[in-house]
Scaffold this motif. Sequence first.
Motif, PDB file in Angstrom:
ATOM      1  N   ARG A 171     -10.015  19.312  -4.172  1.00  0.00           N
ATOM      2  CA  ARG A 171      -8.720  18.745  -4.575  1.00  0.00           C
ATOM      3  C   ARG A 171      -7.692  18.858  -3.462  1.00  0.00           C
ATOM      4  O   ARG A 171      -6.951  17.911  -3.176  1.00  0.00           O
ATOM      5  CB  ARG A 171      -8.219  19.449  -5.842  1.00  0.00           C
ATOM      6  N   ASP A 172      -7.617  20.037  -2.822  1.00  0.00           N
ATOM      7  CA  ASP A 172      -6.623  20.227  -1.770  1.00  0.00           C
ATOM      8  C   ASP A 172      -6.899  19.331  -0.567  1.00  0.00           C
ATOM      9  O   ASP A 172      -5.967  18.777   0.039  1.00  0.00           O
ATOM     10  CB  ASP A 172      -6.585  21.698  -1.339  1.00  0.00           C
ATOM     11  N   LEU A 173      -8.170  19.193  -0.196  1.00  0.00           N
ATOM     12  CA  LEU A 173      -8.511  18.333   0.933  1.00  0.00           C
ATOM     13  C   LEU A 173      -8.130  16.884   0.647  1.00  0.00           C
ATOM     14  O   LEU A 173      -7.542  16.199   1.495  1.00  0.00           O
ATOM     15  CB  LEU A 173     -10.010  18.431   1.242  1.00  0.00           C
ATOM     16  N   HIS A 174      -8.482  16.403  -0.541  1.00  0.00           N
ATOM     17  CA  HIS A 174      -8.149  15.024  -0.885  1.00  0.00           C
ATOM     18  C   HIS A 174      -6.639  14.827  -0.964  1.00  0.00           C
ATOM     19  O   HIS A 174      -6.108  13.811  -0.488  1.00  0.00           O
ATOM     20  CB  HIS A 174      -8.789  14.658  -2.221  1.00  0.00           C
ATOM     21  N   ALA A 175      -5.938  15.787  -1.564  1.00  0.00           N
ATOM     22  CA  ALA A 175      -4.487  15.660  -1.694  1.00  0.00           C
ATOM     23  C   ALA A 175      -3.818  15.649  -0.326  1.00  0.00           C
ATOM     24  O   ALA A 175      -2.889  14.862  -0.082  1.00  0.00           O
ATOM     25  CB  ALA A 175      -3.943  16.810  -2.548  1.00  0.00           C
ATOM     26  N   ALA A 176      -4.274  16.515   0.589  1.00  0.00           N
ATOM     27  CA  ALA A 176      -3.682  16.560   1.927  1.00  0.00           C
ATOM     28  C   ALA A 176      -3.938  15.253   2.673  1.00  0.00           C
ATOM     29  O   ALA A 176      -3.037  14.706   3.329  1.00  0.00           O
ATOM     30  CB  ALA A 176      -4.253  17.742   2.711  1.00  0.00           C
ATOM     31  N   ARG A 177      -5.154  14.744   2.570  1.00  0.00           N
ATOM     32  CA  ARG A 177      -5.472  13.479   3.252  1.00  0.00           C
ATOM     33  C   ARG A 177      -4.667  12.325   2.673  1.00  0.00           C
ATOM     34  O   ARG A 177      -4.123  11.490   3.416  1.00  0.00           O
ATOM     35  CB  ARG A 177      -6.969  13.191   3.112  1.00  0.00           C
ATOM     36  N   MET A 178      -4.557  12.299   1.345  1.00  0.00           N
ATOM     37  CA  MET A 178      -3.819  11.205   0.705  1.00  0.00           C
ATOM     38  C   MET A 178      -2.337  11.279   1.054  1.00  0.00           C
ATOM     39  O   MET A 178      -1.701  10.255   1.327  1.00  0.00           O
ATOM     40  CB  MET A 178      -4.010  11.289  -0.812  1.00  0.00           C
ATOM     41  N   ALA A 179      -1.765  12.501   1.059  1.00  0.00           N
ATOM     42  CA  ALA A 179      -0.348  12.648   1.376  1.00  0.00           C
ATOM     43  C   ALA A 179      -0.057  12.205   2.801  1.00  0.00           C
ATOM     44  O   ALA A 179       0.926  11.498   3.058  1.00  0.00           O
ATOM     45  CB  ALA A 179       0.073  14.107   1.170  1.00  0.00           C
ATOM     46  N   ARG A 180      -0.898  12.592   3.744  1.00  0.00           N
ATOM     47  CA  ARG A 180      -0.653  12.214   5.133  1.00  0.00           C
ATOM     48  C   ARG A 180      -0.859  10.714   5.346  1.00  0.00           C
ATOM     49  O   ARG A 180      -0.112  10.081   6.106  1.00  0.00           O
ATOM     50  CB  ARG A 180      -1.564  13.020   6.062  1.00  0.00           C
ATOM     51  N   THR A 181      -1.859  10.137   4.675  1.00  0.00           N
ATOM     52  CA  THR A 181      -2.072   8.698   4.792  1.00  0.00           C
ATOM     53  C   THR A 181      -0.898   7.925   4.195  1.00  0.00           C
ATOM     54  O   THR A 181      -0.414   6.949   4.778  1.00  0.00           O
ATOM     55  CB  THR A 181      -3.378   8.292   4.091  1.00  0.00           C
ATOM     56  N   LEU A 182      -0.418   8.365   3.034  1.00  0.00           N
ATOM     57  CA  LEU A 182       0.732   7.711   2.407  1.00  0.00           C
ATOM     58  C   LEU A 182       1.972   7.820   3.285  1.00  0.00           C
ATOM     59  O   LEU A 182       2.737   6.861   3.422  1.00  0.00           O
ATOM     60  CB  LEU A 182       1.004   8.339   1.038  1.00  0.00           C
ATOM     61  N   ALA A 183       2.181   8.997   3.885  1.00  0.00           N
ATOM     62  CA  ALA A 183       3.339   9.169   4.766  1.00  0.00           C
ATOM     63  C   ALA A 183       3.279   8.201   5.943  1.00  0.00           C
ATOM     64  O   ALA A 183       4.288   7.592   6.319  1.00  0.00           O
ATOM     65  CB  ALA A 183       3.400  10.613   5.263  1.00  0.00           C
ATOM     66  N   THR A 184       2.092   8.055   6.528  1.00  0.00           N
ATOM     67  CA  THR A 184       1.938   7.133   7.653  1.00  0.00           C
ATOM     68  C   THR A 184       2.173   5.692   7.218  1.00  0.00           C
ATOM     69  O   THR A 184       2.797   4.907   7.947  1.00  0.00           O
ATOM     70  CB  THR A 184       0.529   7.272   8.259  1.00  0.00           C
ATOM     71  N   MET A 185       1.708   5.325   6.029  1.00  0.00           N
ATOM     72  CA  MET A 185       1.911   3.964   5.540  1.00  0.00           C
ATOM     73  C   MET A 185       3.391   3.685   5.286  1.00  0.00           C
ATOM     74  O   MET A 185       3.890   2.599   5.585  1.00  0.00           O
ATOM     75  CB  MET A 185       1.098   3.737   4.269  1.00  0.00           C
ATOM     76  N   VAL A 186       4.106   4.665   4.708  1.00  0.00           N
ATOM     77  CA  VAL A 186       5.536   4.474   4.448  1.00  0.00           C
ATOM     78  C   VAL A 186       6.292   4.339   5.768  1.00  0.00           C
ATOM     79  O   VAL A 186       7.171   3.482   5.920  1.00  0.00           O
ATOM     80  CB  VAL A 186       6.086   5.640   3.607  1.00  0.00           C
ATOM     81  N   GLN A 187       5.950   5.175   6.754  1.00  0.00           N
ATOM     82  CA  GLN A 187       6.596   5.085   8.065  1.00  0.00           C
ATOM     83  C   GLN A 187       6.311   3.743   8.736  1.00  0.00           C
ATOM     84  O   GLN A 187       7.158   3.204   9.448  1.00  0.00           O
ATOM     85  CB  GLN A 187       6.119   6.224   8.961  1.00  0.00           C
ATOM     86  N   SER A 188       5.129   3.201   8.496  1.00  0.00           N
ATOM     87  CA  SER A 188       4.716   1.949   9.146  1.00  0.00           C
ATOM     88  C   SER A 188       5.183   0.720   8.393  1.00  0.00           C
ATOM     89  O   SER A 188       4.838  -0.393   8.793  1.00  0.00           O
ATOM     90  CB  SER A 188       3.192   1.917   9.291  1.00  0.00           C
ATOM     91  N   ARG A 189       5.922   0.913   7.301  1.00  0.00           N
ATOM     92  CA  ARG A 189       6.414  -0.190   6.472  1.00  0.00           C
ATOM     93  C   ARG A 189       5.265  -0.998   5.866  1.00  0.00           C
ATOM     94  O   ARG A 189       5.413  -2.184   5.585  1.00  0.00           O
ATOM     95  CB  ARG A 189       7.336  -1.120   7.281  1.00  0.00           C
ATOM     96  N   LEU A 190       4.122  -0.355   5.695  1.00  0.00           N
ATOM     97  CA  LEU A 190       3.000  -1.009   5.024  1.00  0.00           C
ATOM     98  C   LEU A 190       3.214  -0.913   3.519  1.00  0.00           C
ATOM     99  O   LEU A 190       3.569   0.157   3.023  1.00  0.00           O
ATOM    100  CB  LEU A 190       1.680  -0.333   5.403  1.00  0.00           C
ATOM    101  N   PRO A 191       3.044  -2.003   2.759  1.00  0.00           N
ATOM    102  CA  PRO A 191       3.208  -1.922   1.306  1.00  0.00           C
ATOM    103  C   PRO A 191       2.354  -0.818   0.708  1.00  0.00           C
ATOM    104  O   PRO A 191       1.137  -0.765   0.939  1.00  0.00           O
ATOM    105  CB  PRO A 191       2.750  -3.312   0.828  1.00  0.00           C
TER     106      PRO A 191
END
Length: 408
Positions: A267-287
């Motif tokens: 759970r922690d590994l998936h949550a960390a990966r998802m959080a970092r991927t989401l952060a990168t997408m938000v920074q990149s203005r990706l929907p």
Amino acid sequence: MPDFGYTVIDPSGRERSGTVRAENAGEARAALEARRLFIVRMGEAAESQASGQRMPWSASRKHLSGKELTLFTRQLSTLAQVSPLEEALRTITRQSEKGHVRAIVGRVHAGVLEGRSLADALAAEPRSFPSLYRAMIAAGERSGSLPSLTERLSVLLERQSEMRSKVMTALAYPTVLALFAVLVTMSLMIFVVPLVVEQFDTLGQELPLLTRVVMGLSLFLAGWWWLLLILLCVACFAGWQLLKREPVRLRFDAMLLRLPFLGRLIRDLHAARMARTLATMVQSRLPVVEGLALTVPTVHNRALRRATSDIVEAVRGGGSISTALRRAGVFPPLLVYLAASGESAGQLDTMLERAADYLEREFDGFTAAALSLLEPLIIILMGGVVAVIILSILLPIMQLQSLTGVGA
């Protein structure tokens, strides 16, 4: 009215290709976006077909590994800051040491020289550049922020590679130690104990219970080890076939999440990966909705994949990310809290990065503590098994000495 070929990501996260008829590229793009499709590549039908003819051929060749993709992204990020894209790709091609890397980057470079966008050129190598990777590159090109986006993308890939290395390092030593313990125990039971049994057969005395049990196990292993090996292989193959069935795999993965230690790590590994991927997408203005949909096929645990799909549908329906994470019920409370704080403060990307950092530190601390307990536990268990074998051999010898002393 011309036909335009396209490669898109549908709402379920799958990549689809086809053609759409429209007056111009703008109308074709609008028609696809109206169907809630995220456009990865689009061009006139003739160009799309030419690209499609190359893709099956390229798919049969070697592709970039995770480490090679991370290195390519870091090199592209560094060179794109100081030189044009075409020159950066040419430099990477020349400096690559491995032949298949030079060939792949060279084909991408040739596609850019032909006038295609970088995302379109990357689409010709789908095995080397995943859908999410290409979608983020396309978002950077559309917003004119490709250098900064590749920098964030390289950081994301480097952190994911670092986490994979930590997982492999954490599993390597206990696995080798456990295999060595099993090998030593089997060697003692199959080769050493039978030699001692031959000496005890001539005593004519009843042997201790522990000795008889160990001798029975030893004789069984020595005579039927091949049958046990066959049964183990059959069981592994049957389990592998069962796990190919989606309902069985879903129940198995859900069971893994309920395990005391392993479930928390997953759970922690998936949550960390998802959080970092989401952060990168938000920074990149990706929907965010399209980005989340692209992450769904990359999740290996079926229970977590279903939860991620539910989050996509909830956000697409107008809900917030934090509410969707809370309803999923499989993500750490800290991630839910920081996502809610980020949404209310308008700093979702920053708070998601902090959540990923914290979860990764928690993973490091938890695995270090678990390994500090697991390693001595394996050693103690191995020592206990060897002690039982030795004791089963010594008991008859001590009994024989006592009988000899009484007889004298």
